[in-house]
Design a protein around this motif. Structure first.
Motif, short mmCIF file in Angstrom:
data_model
loop_
_atom_site.label_atom_id
_atom_site.label_comp_id
_atom_site.label_asym_id
_atom_site.label_seq_id
_atom_site.Cartn_x
_atom_site.Cartn_y
_atom_site.Cartn_z
N ALA A 157 -8.26 -2.97 1.94
CA ALA A 157 -8.42 -1.70 2.67
C ALA A 157 -9.30 -0.74 1.90
CB ALA A 157 -7.06 -1.07 2.93
N GLU A 158 -9.25 -0.82 0.59
CA GLU A 158 -10.08 0.06 -0.22
C GLU A 158 -11.53 -0.39 -0.22
OE1 GLU A 158 -9.27 1.03 -4.60
OE2 GLU A 158 -7.54 1.72 -3.43
N ALA A 159 -11.72 -1.74 -0.19
CA ALA A 159 -13.07 -2.29 -0.31
C ALA A 159 -13.89 -2.12 0.96
CB ALA A 159 -12.99 -3.77 -0.69
N VAL A 160 -13.22 -2.11 2.10
CA VAL A 160 -13.98 -2.06 3.36
C VAL A 160 -14.15 -0.61 3.81
CG1 VAL A 160 -13.25 -4.34 4.08
CG2 VAL A 160 -11.89 -2.35 4.75
N ASP A 161 -14.91 -0.45 4.90
CA ASP A 161 -15.17 0.90 5.38
C ASP A 161 -13.89 1.57 5.92
OD1 ASP A 161 -15.92 0.36 8.73
OD2 ASP A 161 -15.51 -1.24 7.30
N ILE A 162 -13.98 2.84 6.20
CA ILE A 162 -12.77 3.61 6.49
C ILE A 162 -12.11 3.15 7.79
CG2 ILE A 162 -11.86 5.92 6.97
CD1 ILE A 162 -14.28 7.00 5.42
N THR A 163 -12.93 2.92 8.81
CA THR A 163 -12.34 2.51 10.10
C THR A 163 -11.62 1.18 9.96
OG1 THR A 163 -14.65 2.09 10.58
CG2 THR A 163 -13.47 3.57 12.08
N SER A 164 -12.23 0.26 9.22
CA SER A 164 -11.58 -1.04 9.04
C SER A 164 -10.36 -0.88 8.15
CB SER A 164 -12.53 -2.04 8.43
OG SER A 164 -13.67 -2.16 9.22
N GLY A 165 -10.50 -0.04 7.13
CA GLY A 165 -9.38 0.16 6.21
C GLY A 165 -8.16 0.74 6.91
N ALA A 166 -8.44 1.54 7.95
CA ALA A 166 -7.33 2.15 8.69
C ALA A 166 -6.57 1.14 9.53
CB ALA A 166 -7.88 3.26 9.59
N LYS A 167 -7.08 -0.07 9.59
CA LYS A 167 -6.38 -1.09 10.38
C LYS A 167 -5.23 -1.71 9.61
CE LYS A 167 -10.33 -1.98 13.25
NZ LYS A 167 -11.57 -2.73 13.38
N TYR A 168 -5.14 -1.41 8.32
CA TYR A 168 -3.94 -1.81 7.57
C TYR A 168 -2.99 -0.63 7.55
CZ TYR A 168 -0.86 -2.52 3.63
OH TYR A 168 0.26 -2.61 2.85
N PHE A 169 -1.87 -0.77 8.20
CA PHE A 169 -0.90 0.33 8.21
C PHE A 169 0.51 -0.22 8.45
CE2 PHE A 169 -0.11 0.45 12.76
CZ PHE A 169 -1.29 -0.06 13.30
N ASN A 170 1.48 0.57 8.09
CA ASN A 170 2.88 0.20 8.29
C ASN A 170 3.54 1.23 9.17
OD1 ASN A 170 3.53 -2.16 6.58
ND2 ASN A 170 2.62 -0.83 5.02
N LEU A 171 4.40 0.77 10.06
CA LEU A 171 5.24 1.68 10.82
C LEU A 171 6.66 1.46 10.35
CD1 LEU A 171 3.82 1.17 14.43
CD2 LEU A 171 3.22 2.95 12.80
N HIS A 172 7.27 2.49 9.80
CA HIS A 172 8.65 2.35 9.31
C HIS A 172 9.61 2.69 10.42
CE1 HIS A 172 7.27 1.65 5.29
NE2 HIS A 172 6.44 2.66 5.43
N LEU A 173 10.16 1.68 11.02
CA LEU A 173 11.10 1.86 12.12
C LEU A 173 12.36 1.10 11.74
CD1 LEU A 173 8.44 0.94 14.79
CD2 LEU A 173 9.21 3.25 14.34
N THR A 174 13.20 1.77 11.01
CA THR A 174 14.34 1.06 10.42
C THR A 174 15.56 1.04 11.34
OG1 THR A 174 14.88 3.13 9.34
CG2 THR A 174 13.70 1.49 8.04
N GLN A 175 15.51 1.88 12.36
CA GLN A 175 16.73 2.11 13.11
C GLN A 175 17.05 1.00 14.12
OE1 GLN A 175 16.43 6.08 14.62
NE2 GLN A 175 18.62 6.31 14.65
N PHE A 176 16.00 0.59 14.86
CA PHE A 176 16.28 -0.30 16.00
C PHE A 176 15.77 -1.70 15.76
CE2 PHE A 176 15.89 4.05 17.66
CZ PHE A 176 17.19 4.22 18.10
N GLY A 177 15.54 -2.01 14.56
CA GLY A 177 14.98 -3.20 13.99
C GLY A 177 15.06 -4.50 14.69
N PRO A 178 14.91 -5.61 14.21
CA PRO A 178 13.67 -6.37 14.10
C PRO A 178 12.81 -6.29 15.37
CG PRO A 178 15.55 -7.83 14.27
CD PRO A 178 16.08 -6.45 14.06
N TYR A 179 11.53 -6.25 15.15
CA TYR A 179 10.61 -5.98 16.26
C TYR A 179 9.86 -7.22 16.70
CZ TYR A 179 11.26 -0.99 16.24
OH TYR A 179 11.78 0.25 16.40
N ARG A 180 9.68 -7.33 18.03
CA ARG A 180 8.75 -8.31 18.60
C ARG A 180 7.53 -7.52 19.04
NH1 ARG A 180 9.38 -13.55 18.92
NH2 ARG A 180 8.00 -13.55 20.73
#
Lengths: 593, 445
Positions: A157-180
């Motif tokens: 994510a650091e090596a590539v451009d900003i738009t591509s780097g923004a494609k690595y992200f996490n959503l912390h959704l601990t409440q209603f877990g495991p997600y499909r």
């Protein structure tokens, strides 16, 4: 007006240090000046030149000039049209060329040659166009001695451009877990379904949340329908369809206890597999159930579709994988793949390879044209979720680690993963995003979007799937897609069967003819005795006449069989005669000297 | 570490302003387009269905005649002008684009039997039951001037048909004999007869312009060369032929409409068997005309239908009928290959589209492309049972439908009987006669 100012500036010493960039008006202006200057000069010179030259001389000169241009053409170092790489041509090959043209009739020959010329031209043009495609696929190469699987997502994510780097992200959704999760066909929209009822759809590139809700029920699976305006959710009891704002459109009670779903986009069919071992097909364009098949093989929680021929693959607890079409109550194919239950399976987009993983902790690659295993791998923890990308990268989730493999079917066996990533909770669902280098991972602690260079198809076809389409374009596409909806009856193992010559047997053809005509044109008609007067139609007389005809028919049959027998006898005699002539070769003859 | 990730610039894929057209980047990779054949098949099926849906062949009806329309002729130079003659001796000139009558002439007493336009398009000829041949000016006379023929020739017997030479001032008429006339003279320069009492139709060959063909009442078709004194040859058929028409592109072929419900295409050089027998009508065929392309022809029949046949096909591709159209007496294909004109007993001339589902008017380039694409698809999948069934289906009036079934039964009965006869007679004593050979009696050179 600008030019003179610039002229004045040009004489100063400032110009030498930094020249102001030239503007287009300036350039054209100066050119104009030049041409006008030239024009003035030529006006001065022109008159006597014209008077000197006579018309035939002028013609001669023109001719010479033309010849010169032809001369340059003759020396073309690359004559003819540009060559096309063999591989490109092969990519667009559809079927083999007609081999035998000798025995065909003149007219058929003409048609065949014409068609072949046309298809060859189409193939060439397509191959030529392929060279001009704008985008190239992504890649990841390690330095010397560096494994690509050790490269972390943060580094990428650091090596590539900003738009591509923004494609690595996490959503912390601990409440209603495991997600499909499910990506829409264009790859723009993401659907998340938490096991405890949390459903949300996101335009994941802009991070715009389209809707979010809790259905207050267990969510088993979640799937986009043909556009991003509708999605299906398999809840605890029934199947529900919501629109992109989260409004419940339908509750389909005929589809109960659904565990897994697949959407067949060209057929507008939603295939569901339920806990009661039913495989059901819902036509979403008209809202009708097309087929309901009882598979009689227990809980169906492993399901995949073959994108090449719309066959549904089901994995069973006894280690078999079965292939289903809506037209048949029995599986088309049943193959034993694992010892122990099948945990996950996936099929590649060309419909050639199937990858399965089982409780025996093995990962197997099958060629499903021949139904033969190609490679077997042993994963220490076993893979719980599998997914294939458009470019053929395989992602396998083992516990909380997601591994991506490259070239699972080409060449030799794979020893190392291409990439690896550890997420927080155990993985519940993985899916590659179409037309992007992104792998979505749904797990116990939320959702992770991971960058996998080289996963997505770089060039899309806008008439089929366009990630950048406007609303108007989407509406138009929807109408067109509905118009050419493929009927479910056409689903079969070979999707190109309809274009092949149907070499039906005589019996089959005859049967069809009988059906079309309403009677059998070749059948012997039953004799109907005509009514005759003067006491000739008494029951006895009629019976007599009937018998006469019957005997006639019988005689025909007898004559035929006798003839056949005679012929056979004759043949046998001839054969024995030949044997005798050859010297009566018996089994013992070879020991004679 | 070297890395490249797919990253598209939206500017390359989205139009710049809302006035632009949308960008549509293509990728023809077959793996991105699954279900190629089933999707094409679906498109072909849709195209076929739409074709039947839009099949509205009737364009207009030209009414104004006060008796049955007996003959129609094209104007040789003007696309929009058509001449017609009726059973009460009236001749009308029509403007097709305005669908109105330009001029009405009381040309003859009794029927107008034949009408033809001169090759230059300045005048036309009519023949009638009053034993006269009249030449008329194509231009209407001035206001208050009496409608007068340019020339009138009074003959000895009734003339039943007329045709004009392609490029010279001669014309041919038929009646009791086939006569060749010079426009300047009042008596025929040549007349042919071959022991025949009357002729019903005479036609010049459009390419070999000195050749003529005529249908005679003694069931024969006679060929002539105007440079010779005697007729060339004739073929005698089982029933009488009413009219014939030369194929304008392959001018050695002609098609004749017969009383036995069939049409026969002959090769002039081999008259002993017809090239094709065209069946489908359920009553006598009264008139036939080729399209200017020579690929198809249209026939008019006593069974109140007009049918279109491809030149090689034994059965028609199209049938036109309406509730009000009675026995169709004459039919012509327009010179632009787009329309068909039929004149019938109930005093109307009807204009039909030659291609029933064709869209009239100017087409945009995209429409044209779509039509071509659909045409190709229909061609590709034409043999698939679904497509074939939809493309072939035509609604027929009840009477014709029943008659057709009856004819089929009769034919089947005859076939069965022949089979039985063959079965119960000495082998090879009952020869197999093909459908083509059946209808020709003799050829006389």
């Amino acid at each position: 007006m600008a030019a003179p100012v610039q002229e004045a500036l040009a004489s100063t010493h400032v110009e030498k240090k930094k020249k102001p960039p030239k503007r287009y008006w300036e350039e054209t202006k100066t050119e104009d000046d030049k041409t006008t200057d030239k024009g003035k000069n030529s006006e001065v010179e022109a008159p006597h030149e014209v008077t000197e030259k006579k018309p035939y001389q002028r013609r001669k000169e023109r001719k010479r000039r033309v010849e010169r241009t032809i001369m340059s053409g003759k020396n073309d170092p690359f004559p003819g049209e540009a060559a096309i790489p063999e591989q490109q041509l092969k990519k667009f090959e559809r079927g083999k060329k007609f081999q035998k043209l000798n025995n065909t009739r003149m007219k058929a020959k003409e048609i065949i040659t014409k068609c072949e010329a046309a298809s060859e031209l189409a193939q060439k043009e397509a191959a030529r166009y392929d060279l001009m495609l704008p985008e190239d696929a992504g890649f990841l190469e390690g330095d010397e001695g560096e494994d690509t699987c050790t490269v972390s997502q943060e580094d990428i994510a650091e090596a590539v451009d900003i738009t591509s780097g923004a494609k690595y992200f996490n959503l912390h959704l601990t409440q209603f877990g495991p997600y499909r999760l499910d990506y829409s066909r264009t790859g723009r929209h993401l659907l998340l379904g938490g096991r405890r009822g949390h459903v949300s759809c996101i335009d994941w590139q802009t991070k715009h949340l389209m809707c979010e809700m809790n259905v207050m029920e267990t969510v088993q699976d979640i799937k986009w329908l043909h556009t991003e305006s509708m999605f299906a959710v398999a809840q605890k009891k029934w199947l529900y369809i919501y629109d992109s704002k989260g409004i419940e459109l339908h509750c389909i009670k005929k589809f109960n206890d659904v565990l897994r779903m697949q959407f067949l986009p060209y057929h507008f069919l939603l295939a569901t597999a339920s806990a009661t071992s039913f495989l059901q097909y819902l036509d979403v364009s008209v809202g009708k159930e097309v087929a309901a098949i009882c598979t009689r093989s227990g809980r169906l929680d492993v399901m995949a579709q073959n994108p090449h021929n719309a066959i549904i693959h089901l994995g069973h607890p006894n280690g078999t994988v079965s292939l289903w079409s809506p037209n048949q109550k029995e599986p088309l194919v049943k193959m034993l793949c694992h010892r122990g239950a099948v945990r996950s399976l996936t099929v590649d987009k060309t419909g050639t390879y199937m990858v399965t993983s089982g409780l025996d902790r093995r990962l197997k690659v099958y060629d499903i044209r021949a139904f033969k295993p190609l490679h077997k791998y042993f994963l220490p923890a076993g893979a719980s979720c599998l997914s294939l990308s458009q470019k053929g990268l395989l992602s396998a989730a083992t516990g909380d680690v997601v591994q991506v493999y490259r070239d699972v079917w080409g060449g030799g066996p794979v020893s190392k993963p291409y990439m690896a990533h550890r997420v927080r909770g155990s993985v519940w669902g993985v899916g590659f995003c179409p037309f992007e280098d992104v792998l979505g991972i749904g797990h116990g602690e939320g959702f992770t979007s991971m960058i996998v260079p080289g996963a997505g198809e770089p060039n899309f076809d806008a008439l089929d799937v366009n990630p950048y389409r406007s609303i108007k374009q989407r509406q138009e596409w929807e109408v067109k897609a509905l118009l050419e909806k493929v009927q479910p009856e056409l689903i079969g193992l070979d999707p190109g069967l309809l274009g092949k010559v149907d070499q039906a047997t005589f019996e089959q053809k005859h049967k069809e003819r009988v059906e079309a005509l309403g009677y059998d044109p070749l059948a012997n008609e039953k004799f109907k005795p005509r009514f005759k007067k003067r006491g000739k139609s008494t029951a006895g007389a009629v019976e007599k006449r009937k018998k006469k005809v019957g005997h006639e028919d019988q005689r025909d049959v007898i004559r035929k069989t006798v003839e056949e027998r005679m012929e056979r006898e004759k043949e046998r005699k001839e054969r024995s005669k030949q044997l005798a002539e050859q010297g009566g070769k018996t089994a013992l003859a070879r020991f004679k000297k | 570490m070297k890395v490249k990730v797919l990253c598209r610039n939206p500017d390359d894929y989205v139009r710049e302003t809302s006035k632009d057209i949308q960008r549509v980047p293509r990728n023809y990779d077959p793996t991105l387009h699954p279900f190629e054949v089933p999707r094409e098949y679906t498109r072909a099926l849709n195209a076929t269905k739409l074709d039947r849906l839009f099949a509205k062949p009737f364009v207009a009806s030209l009414d104004g005649h006060r008796d049955g329309v007996n003959c129609i002729a094209r104007h040789t130079k003007s696309l929009s002008t058509v001449l017609s003659g009726a059973c009460d001796g009236q001749v009308k000139l029509w403007n097709l684009s305005k669908r109105e009558c330009l001029r009405t002439i009381q040309a003859h007493e009794g029927f107008v039997r034949g009408i033809c336009s001169r090759f230059c398009g300045t005048s036309f000829f009519t023949v009638g039951d009053d034993k006269t041949i009249k030449q008329w000016n194509m231009e209407a006379p001035g206001y208050g001037v009496q409608e007068e023929p340019l020339t009138t020739i009074l003959g000895k017997a009734v003339y039943t048909g007329i045709d004009h030479h392609q490029s010279e001032g001669t014309f041919a008429t038929c009646g009791q004999t086939v006569d060749i006339w010079d426009e300047q003279r009042s008596s025929p320069i040549r007349s042919f007869s071959w022991g025949v009492d009357s002729f019903s139709c005479v036609r010049y060959n459009p390419v070999e312009t000195e050749l003529l063909a005529s249908c005679a009442s003694d069931r024969s078709i006679v060929l002539y060369d105007t440079r010779e004194s005697a007729p060339l040859k004739k073929v005698v058929m089982q029933l009488r032929s009413n009219t014939l028409c030369w194929n304008p592109m392959e001018a050695y072929n002609f098609t004749c409409s017969n009383e036995d419900y069939n049409l026969y295409t002959y090769d002039m050089r081999r008259l002993d068997t017809p090239v094709t027998v065209h069946m489908d009508h359920v009553s006598a065929v009264l008139d036939v005309d080729y399209s200017p392309t020579g690929r198809e022809f249209v026939s008019a029949s006593f069974d109140k239908t007009v049918r279109i046949f491809p030149k090689h096909s034994g059965h028609s591709r199209e049938v036109y009928h309406t509730k009000r159209m009675q026995h169709v007496i004459c039919v012509r294909w327009s010179a632009d290959d787009k329309y068909i004109l039929s004149g019938s007993d109930e005093m109307n001339i009807r204009i039909w589209k030659a291609n029933a589902s064709e869209k009239l008017g100017v087409l945009t380039a995209r429409e044209k492309a779509a039509i071509h694409y659909n045409q190709k698809l229909k061609e590709k999948f034409q043999h698939h049972p679904q497509v074939k069934r939809i493309a072939r289906h035509r609604h027929l009036p009840r009477d014709i439908f029943k008659q057709k079934r009856e004819l089929r039964e009769m034919k089947e009965a005859r076939r069965r009987k022949e089979q039985n006869v063959r079965k119960h007679s000495k082998p090879d004593s009952v020869p197999l006669v093909t459908e083509k050979e059946k209808h020709v009696v003799t050829v006389v050179e």
